[in-house]
Design a protein around this motif. Structure first.
Motif, mmCIF file in Angstrom:
data_model
loop_
_atom_site.group_PDB
_atom_site.id
_atom_site.type_symbol
_atom_site.label_atom_id
_atom_site.label_comp_id
_atom_site.label_asym_id
_atom_site.label_seq_id
_atom_site.Cartn_x
_atom_site.Cartn_y
_atom_site.Cartn_z
ATOM 1 N N THR A 227 0.837 -1.204 0.000
ATOM 2 C CA THR A 227 0.000 0.000 0.000
ATOM 3 C C THR A 227 0.868 1.250 0.000
ATOM 4 O O THR A 227 0.604 2.220 -0.720
ATOM 5 N N ILE A 228 1.907 1.257 0.819
ATOM 6 C CA ILE A 228 2.855 2.371 0.822
ATOM 7 C C ILE A 228 3.444 2.565 -0.572
ATOM 8 O O ILE A 228 3.488 3.677 -1.107
ATOM 9 N N LEU A 229 3.905 1.485 -1.162
ATOM 10 C CA LEU A 229 4.548 1.576 -2.469
ATOM 11 C C LEU A 229 3.564 2.009 -3.550
ATOM 12 O O LEU A 229 3.898 2.815 -4.426
ATOM 13 N N THR A 230 2.350 1.482 -3.492
ATOM 14 C CA THR A 230 1.331 1.875 -4.466
ATOM 15 C C THR A 230 1.082 3.372 -4.422
ATOM 16 O O THR A 230 0.918 4.027 -5.454
ATOM 17 N N ASN A 231 1.078 3.937 -3.222
ATOM 18 C CA ASN A 231 0.741 5.347 -3.025
ATOM 19 C C ASN A 231 1.959 6.233 -2.791
ATOM 20 O O ASN A 231 1.815 7.361 -2.308
ATOM 21 N N ILE A 232 3.142 5.758 -3.135
ATOM 22 C CA ILE A 232 4.356 6.476 -2.756
ATOM 23 C C ILE A 232 4.387 7.907 -3.298
ATOM 24 O O ILE A 232 4.916 8.820 -2.653
ATOM 25 N N ALA A 233 3.797 8.145 -4.466
ATOM 26 C CA ALA A 233 3.833 9.485 -5.054
ATOM 27 C C ALA A 233 3.012 10.494 -4.268
ATOM 28 O O ALA A 233 3.179 11.705 -4.454
ATOM 29 N N THR A 234 2.138 10.041 -3.395
ATOM 30 C CA THR A 234 1.279 10.956 -2.643
ATOM 31 C C THR A 234 1.923 11.480 -1.365
ATOM 32 O O THR A 234 1.362 12.347 -0.702
ATOM 33 N N TYR A 235 3.082 10.939 -1.000
ATOM 34 C CA TYR A 235 3.764 11.392 0.212
ATOM 35 C C TYR A 235 4.633 12.618 -0.093
ATOM 36 O O TYR A 235 5.294 12.687 -1.132
ATOM 37 N N THR B 136 9.375 18.552 2.586
ATOM 38 C CA THR B 136 9.573 18.965 3.972
ATOM 39 C C THR B 136 10.369 17.934 4.749
ATOM 40 O O THR B 136 10.040 16.744 4.741
ATOM 41 N N LEU B 137 11.415 18.375 5.415
ATOM 42 C CA LEU B 137 12.213 17.484 6.248
ATOM 43 C C LEU B 137 11.678 17.472 7.669
ATOM 44 O O LEU B 137 11.471 18.524 8.280
ATOM 45 N N VAL B 138 11.452 16.290 8.189
ATOM 46 C CA VAL B 138 11.057 16.115 9.581
ATOM 47 C C VAL B 138 12.033 15.121 10.193
ATOM 48 O O VAL B 138 12.062 13.947 9.803
ATOM 49 N N GLY B 139 12.852 15.601 11.112
ATOM 50 C CA GLY B 139 13.876 14.739 11.688
ATOM 51 C C GLY B 139 14.909 14.299 10.671
ATOM 52 O O GLY B 139 15.483 13.207 10.775
ATOM 53 N N GLY B 140 15.122 15.126 9.667
ATOM 54 C CA GLY B 140 16.154 14.843 8.681
ATOM 55 C C GLY B 140 15.703 14.003 7.506
ATOM 56 O O GLY B 140 16.526 13.652 6.648
ATOM 57 N N THR B 141 14.411 13.671 7.437
ATOM 58 C CA THR B 141 13.913 12.848 6.344
ATOM 59 C C THR B 141 12.574 13.365 5.871
ATOM 60 O O THR B 141 11.820 13.980 6.645
ATOM 61 N N THR B 142 12.247 13.128 4.611
ATOM 62 C CA THR B 142 10.923 13.504 4.120
ATOM 63 C C THR B 142 9.951 12.370 4.378
ATOM 64 O O THR B 142 10.338 11.218 4.618
ATOM 65 N N ALA B 143 8.666 12.675 4.294
ATOM 66 C CA ALA B 143 7.640 11.650 4.495
ATOM 67 C C ALA B 143 7.762 10.555 3.442
ATOM 68 O O ALA B 143 7.524 9.376 3.721
ATOM 69 N N GLN B 144 8.140 10.926 2.229
ATOM 70 C CA GLN B 144 8.258 9.937 1.163
ATOM 71 C C GLN B 144 9.442 9.006 1.411
ATOM 72 O O GLN B 144 9.345 7.790 1.200
ATOM 73 N N GLU B 145 10.555 9.560 1.853
ATOM 74 C CA GLU B 145 11.705 8.717 2.187
ATOM 75 C C GLU B 145 11.360 7.751 3.306
ATOM 76 O O GLU B 145 11.672 6.555 3.243
ATOM 77 N N LYS B 146 10.705 8.274 4.344
ATOM 78 C CA LYS B 146 10.365 7.425 5.486
ATOM 79 C C LYS B 146 9.375 6.333 5.086
ATOM 80 O O LYS B 146 9.475 5.187 5.539
ATOM 81 N N ALA B 147 8.405 6.678 4.252
ATOM 82 C CA ALA B 147 7.430 5.681 3.810
ATOM 83 C C ALA B 147 8.124 4.560 3.047
ATOM 84 O O ALA B 147 7.864 3.368 3.274
ATOM 85 N N TRP B 148 9.024 4.925 2.129
ATOM 86 C CA TRP B 148 9.762 3.906 1.367
ATOM 87 C C TRP B 148 10.604 3.043 2.310
ATOM 88 O O TRP B 148 10.678 1.818 2.154
ATOM 89 N N ASP B 149 11.220 3.682 3.315
ATOM 90 C CA ASP B 149 12.011 2.934 4.294
ATOM 91 C C ASP B 149 11.152 1.908 5.031
ATOM 92 O O ASP B 149 11.580 0.773 5.260
ATOM 93 N N GLU B 150 9.950 2.301 5.428
ATOM 94 C CA GLU B 150 9.070 1.372 6.144
ATOM 95 C C GLU B 150 8.713 0.186 5.254
ATOM 96 O O GLU B 150 8.647 -0.958 5.707
ATOM 97 N N ALA B 151 8.448 0.460 3.972
ATOM 98 C CA ALA B 151 8.155 -0.634 3.045
ATOM 99 C C ALA B 151 9.334 -1.595 2.972
ATOM 100 O O ALA B 151 9.163 -2.822 2.988
ATOM 101 N N PHE B 152 10.545 -1.040 2.916
ATOM 102 C CA PHE B 152 11.739 -1.889 2.922
ATOM 103 C C PHE B 152 11.819 -2.691 4.214
ATOM 104 O O PHE B 152 12.148 -3.888 4.203
ATOM 105 N N GLY B 153 11.526 -2.066 5.336
ATOM 106 C CA GLY B 153 11.565 -2.763 6.614
ATOM 107 C C GLY B 153 10.648 -3.968 6.647
ATOM 108 O O GLY B 153 10.983 -5.007 7.222
#
Length: 378
Positions: free
Chosen positions: A195-203, A207-224
């Motif tokens: 679901t994260i990967l399907t919707n990745i373009a919507t993140y 904006t950096l939050v804690g040094g990462t963007t929401a899109q980077e973090k979402a992709w990281d969670e999918a990898f996790g």
């Protein structure tokens, strides 16, 4: 052996109940507007998932919780102890909801994360899982009285024993451990990742939050949720759930490098605002994930056939197989159709004791055709 009156716990999930809209709850980040990518970016792609601002603690916490739950249920899979362990239904329910500090791994109980709320949009699955914990606890008590004796049969929950394994099953021959493991691998790990990967373009990727963007973090969670180390596939130590299954069919379909390279390319593309490369990598991950799941299901059907006379081996393989079939429905970008999923589910009947070699062959040939797989290599 007392007969346990129980409905079919796993097969009660029709395809319609398994389908989850992409609007269902995500782990951590709310989608934002897409950021247009500059044309022709040039950047390097690392060889390990060692990005400086990587973050995927939610996914790894879910995996660790699932491991403790399945390990607890697996403790009943023994014939070598004089007294077989028994299960506590409330403990399993507490672990599912992360209540009453039931986890032994440091940090899990205090994490504020749980598995149950991630299946809140599939209420039937929550009901099935919690009912299975009551049933498994009762069954474990009966099986404990004669830990070295096979006590399960069609219509009677208990223990199945083969030379290589012993498993605790419900009245339909479904392994309790696999019901939880494959049920949550599909409804939480696979659903969240795809679901994260399907919707990745919507993140948001600005904006950096804690040094990462929401899109980077979402992709990281999918990898996790993939469950592999950052230097996979060079390093095969500590593979979890989906990562382990990917590796087990790698020789046949080359899934390891395909998955890891796509995850690396997609993450680098996000950091460098290369939306075209990101989307290509996203598609590769989703399609390869689905394909290696199909390959592993074929392998389990072959295992059930070759061990048909061994009850515990046969039912373990069948329980794994139906778990993968049901998991397909959780992928919002799946290539397999709902009708094909329903067809495959039908080959398993509502009672694993009724599954024939012909049924297994039908599962194998259907998946092989859909995903262009060669069963002889699996």
């Amino acid at each position: 052996m007392k007969s346990i009156s129980t409905k079919s716990l796993f097969f009660a999930l029709p395809v319609a109940a398994l389908l989850v809209a992409t609007s269902c709850k995500k782990d951590t980040i709310e989608p934002q507007d897409e950021t247009p990518a500059p044309s022709g970016p040039s950047y390097s792609i690392p060889t390990t998932y060692n990005f400086s601002n990587v973050s995927y603690t939610t996914s790894t916490t879910h995996i660790a919780m699932l491991a403790e739950m399945t390990g607890y249920i697996r403790s009943t899979h023994t014939t070598t102890q004089t007294t077989q362990p028994t299960l506590n239904a409330q403990k399993l329910k507490d672990m599912y909801a992360n209540a009453a500090s039931q986890f032994t791994t440091t940090g899990l109980s205090a994490s504020g994360i749980q598995l149950k709320d991630q299946t809140s949009n599939v209420a039937s699955l929550q009901t099935i899982l919690e009912a299975s914990y009551d049933d498994a606890a009762t069954t474990s008590t009966f099986a404990a009285a004669t830990p070295t004796t096979q006590s399960a049969s069609s219509g009677v929950a208990g223990k199945l024993i083969s030379p290589s394994r012993a498993i605790l099953v419900d009245a339909n021959g479904l392994e309790y451990k696999e019901l939880t493991e494959k049920g949550l691998m599909g409804a939480v790990l696979y659903y969240q990742a795809t679901t994260i990967l399907t919707n990745i373009a919507t993140y948001d990727n600005t904006t950096l939050v804690g040094g990462t963007t929401a899109q980077e973090k979402a992709w990281d969670e999918a990898f996790g949720y993939f469950g592999v180390p950052i230097d996979f596939p060079t390093n095969l130590t500590g593979l979890k759930n989906w990562g382990s299954y990917c590796n087990s069919v790698n020789t046949a379909i080359g899934s390891n490098a395909t998955m890891m390279n796509a995850f690396l390319k997609g993450r680098a593309a996000i950091t460098n605002k290369d939306n075209t490369a990101r989307d290509e990598a996203r598609t590769t991950v989703i399609n390869t994930w689905e394909r290696f799941a199909a390959a592993k299901c074929i392998a389990y059907m072959k295992g059930a056939k070759s061990n048909f006379a061994q009850d515990a081996d046969r039912h373990h393989n069948l329980s794994e197989g139906i778990g993968f079939i049901n998991a397909f429905a959780y992928n919002p970008s799946k290539t397999i159709t709902n009708a094909q999923i329903a067809q495959l589910q039908g080959y398993f009947s509502t009672n694993l004791y009724n599954v024939t070699v012909a049924d297994m062959d039908n599962v194998i040939s259907t998946l092989a055709t859909i995903f262009n797989l060669d069963p002889a290599t699996l």
